[in-house]
Motif scaffolding. Structure first.
Motif, mmCIF file in Angstrom:
data_model
loop_
_atom_site.group_PDB
_atom_site.id
_atom_site.type_symbol
_atom_site.label_atom_id
_atom_site.label_comp_id
_atom_site.label_asym_id
_atom_site.label_seq_id
_atom_site.Cartn_x
_atom_site.Cartn_y
_atom_site.Cartn_z
ATOM 1 N N ASP A 49 0.829 -1.210 0.000
ATOM 2 C CA ASP A 49 0.000 0.000 0.000
ATOM 3 C C ASP A 49 0.860 1.257 0.000
ATOM 4 O O ASP A 49 0.508 2.258 -0.634
ATOM 5 N N TYR A 50 1.984 1.210 0.724
ATOM 6 C CA TYR A 50 2.880 2.360 0.708
ATOM 7 C C TYR A 50 3.468 2.556 -0.690
ATOM 8 O O TYR A 50 3.641 3.699 -1.140
ATOM 9 N N GLU A 53 0.787 4.241 -2.786
ATOM 10 C CA GLU A 53 0.721 5.672 -2.517
ATOM 11 C C GLU A 53 1.886 6.405 -3.180
ATOM 12 O O GLU A 53 1.729 7.537 -3.666
ATOM 13 N N TYR A 54 3.035 5.763 -3.222
ATOM 14 C CA TYR A 54 4.206 6.374 -3.848
ATOM 15 C C TYR A 54 4.013 6.510 -5.355
ATOM 16 O O TYR A 54 4.334 7.538 -5.945
ATOM 17 N N GLU A 57 1.704 9.433 -6.815
ATOM 18 C CA GLU A 57 2.132 10.810 -6.612
ATOM 19 C C GLU A 57 3.119 11.205 -7.705
ATOM 20 O O GLU A 57 4.267 10.756 -7.720
ATOM 21 N N TYR A 76 11.430 6.540 1.050
ATOM 22 C CA TYR A 76 10.006 6.637 1.404
ATOM 23 C C TYR A 76 9.617 5.490 2.340
ATOM 24 O O TYR A 76 8.895 5.693 3.318
ATOM 25 N N GLN A 80 8.205 5.628 6.271
ATOM 26 C CA GLN A 80 7.024 4.948 6.792
ATOM 27 C C GLN A 80 7.383 4.098 8.015
ATOM 28 O O GLN A 80 6.619 4.012 8.964
ATOM 29 N N ARG A 170 -8.356 8.868 -11.944
ATOM 30 C CA ARG A 170 -7.501 8.603 -10.788
ATOM 31 C C ARG A 170 -7.887 7.282 -10.127
ATOM 32 O O ARG A 170 -7.027 6.493 -9.731
ATOM 33 N N ARG A 174 -5.438 4.104 -9.943
ATOM 34 C CA ARG A 174 -5.137 3.554 -8.624
ATOM 35 C C ARG A 174 -5.498 2.070 -8.569
ATOM 36 O O ARG A 174 -4.740 1.257 -8.024
ATOM 37 N N GLU A 222 -3.555 5.835 10.260
ATOM 38 C CA GLU A 222 -4.261 5.076 9.219
ATOM 39 C C GLU A 222 -5.584 4.517 9.742
ATOM 40 O O GLU A 222 -6.574 4.460 9.005
ATOM 41 N N ASP A 225 -8.056 7.414 9.785
ATOM 42 C CA ASP A 225 -8.502 7.667 8.409
ATOM 43 C C ASP A 225 -9.547 6.630 7.985
ATOM 44 O O ASP A 225 -10.545 6.963 7.331
#
Length: 450
Positions: A49-50, A53-54, A57, A76, A80, A170, A174, A222, A225
């Motif tokens: 998941d990280y 997200e990277y 962007e 990155y 995290q 988007r 994704r 997280e 969120d």
């Protein structure tokens, strides 16, 4: 299957754990390393998941030299990690290995194994690396993504970035990246973490949007969120929510599982949760309710455990759930109900769950679920069931471990390999100590004729 090897992290000296069961349970005293291990496993599986997200962007590609793409991704990941565990200068030089596709027949050095390594050098700097197979695939994906973001045309210097401003585009991009990254890490499960100390979030439910989450660790950020997104689904009571959901999706829900899940949720919460324009409430009759911030501590602690599990059963989402101390502030019968709901999640969605606990009631409830599967699954309907078949856990799909750092560090399975249940002597160990002291005092009472 997954495997983790930990050396010298916090209170953990040496630990080797294979993650190959649908339900894995860790017990141990405070500060023994339970939470550290749970959070670490969560972090390692959350890497996909990280990376997602990277990748979405554009600035990670448009403002970085091509030779630095992979290096910046490693930085990155390190960021995290520090978000999960804080600064590392004060830590012992640790080494962590996480294997994403390990097999018992493969040596750990097998060239096709996908592995992430985290090591703290003697300067207090975290080094992140991936095995060659995995690093080559990551580099290839990063390069392909970079070509998309850095493509140019005469009319638009960055058409991909312009497209990404469109919501539907988007979401599509994704979703595509998620599919690719999940395949890269051999991990299709959604990764969830439910921390201990949840009641404070319910107490502050109406101020949650104003909280400064930047001061919290990354898993808690997280989780908050996730709550903020999920609570929007509960604008009405669950029966109406189910009806609305079935009108907006293609295909069928598992009606029997959803009905059973709702029944268990009602038993645990003693009411219906609703989040409407007037705030978060628990209705205990048609019109009578209590604001969530004034509900009992048990209701506040357990609320997001049961609601998140219910949503996953309704949506048929396969997850890997890390759940800390599900027993907090709950009466023993409610603890059993929580275990029932977890078992239903596993059976309904093929999910897997890692639990940390101090509670003998949680452990005995798990034993009941496993024992029922061991016995009742073989009776084939000749007797009325004691435990609903969807609430049973196969003995082969459960393991339990005790972690301890009293004296020397140890991490051992406490599952009896013959009975295939959690060793009752471990469950009752503390009771035995209390009983021994009680016997000594009773002996004194007799000897002194008190």
């Amino acid at each position: 299957m997954k495997r983790i090897i930990v050396n010298d992290l916090a209170t953990i000296d040496r630990l080797d754990m294979v993650l190959d069961k649908k339900m894995e349970v860790i017990i141990g005293a405070q500060a023994s390393g339970k939470s550290t291990l749970a959070k670490l496993i969560y972090f390692c599986r959350k890497i996909k998941d990280y990376m997602l997200e990277y990748l979405v962007e554009s600035k990670n590609f448009t403002s970085v030299h091509p030779n630095e793409y992979y290096t910046y991704f490693l930085k990155y990941v390190r960021k995290q990690f520090m978000g999960c565990f804080g600064t590392t200068k004060h830590m012992r030089p640790f080494r962590i290995e996480f294997y994403y596709n390990w097999s018992e027949k493969d040596p750990l050095t097998s060239p096709h194994i996908k592995r992430m390594s985290l090591a703290l050098d003697r300067t207090g700097f975290v080094r992140v690396s991936f095995s060659k197979t995995l690093s080559d695939q990551i580099k290839r994906l990063i390069d392909e993504t970079a070509r998309l973001y850095t493509s140019t045309s005469a009319t638009d210097p960055n058409p991909i970035e312009s497209l990404m401003n469109d919501l539907k585009t988007r979401q599509f991009v994704r979703s595509h990246f998620l599919t690719v990254v999940s395949g890269l890490f051999d991990d299709a499960e959604e990764i969830l973490y439910i921390p201990a100390g949840r009641s404070i979030l319910a107490t502050l439910s109406e101020q949650l949007h104003d909280l400064d989450v930047s001061i919290m660790d990354l898993p808690l950020q997280e989780f908050i969120d996730l709550i903020q997104v999920t609570k929007k689904s509960f604008g009405v009571r669950i029966p109406e929510m189910i009806s609305n959901y079935t009108k907006t999706i293609d295909g069928q829900i598992k009606n029997a599982d959803v009905d059973l899940a709702y029944k268990i949720v009602r038993e645990i919460l003693r009411g219906d949760y609703v989040n409407d324009t007037d705030g978060e409430k628990l209705y205990y009759s048609d019109n009578a309710y209590v604001k969530l911030m004034y509900a009992s501590s048990g209701q506040q602690e357990v609320l997001w455990i049961v609601l998140l599990i219910f949503i996953k059963i309704l949506e048929q989402k396969k997850v890997f759930l890390v759940l800390e101390e599900p027993e907090a502030h709950l009466f023993p019968s409610a603890q059993k109900n929580v275990v029932d709901l977890i078992a239903l999640l596993i059976n309904s969605t093929n999910s897997s769950v890692l639990i940390t606990t101090h509670s003998p009631y949680i452990l005995t409830s798990i034993n009941l679920s496993v024992y029922s599967a061991k016995v009742e699954d073989r009776i084939l309907g000749n007797e009325p069931p004691v435990l609903h078949r969807r609430l049973r856990i196969s003995p082969s799909q459960m393991d339990a471990f005790m972690i301890s750092n009293e004296g020397s560090f140890s991490f051992v399975s406490i599952k009896d390999r013959t009975e295939r249940l959690i060793d009752a002597s471990k469950i009752d160990q503390i009771s035995d100590l209390i009983n021994e002291d009680t016997d000594k005092i009773m002996d004194m009472e007799v000897r002194y004729d008190l």
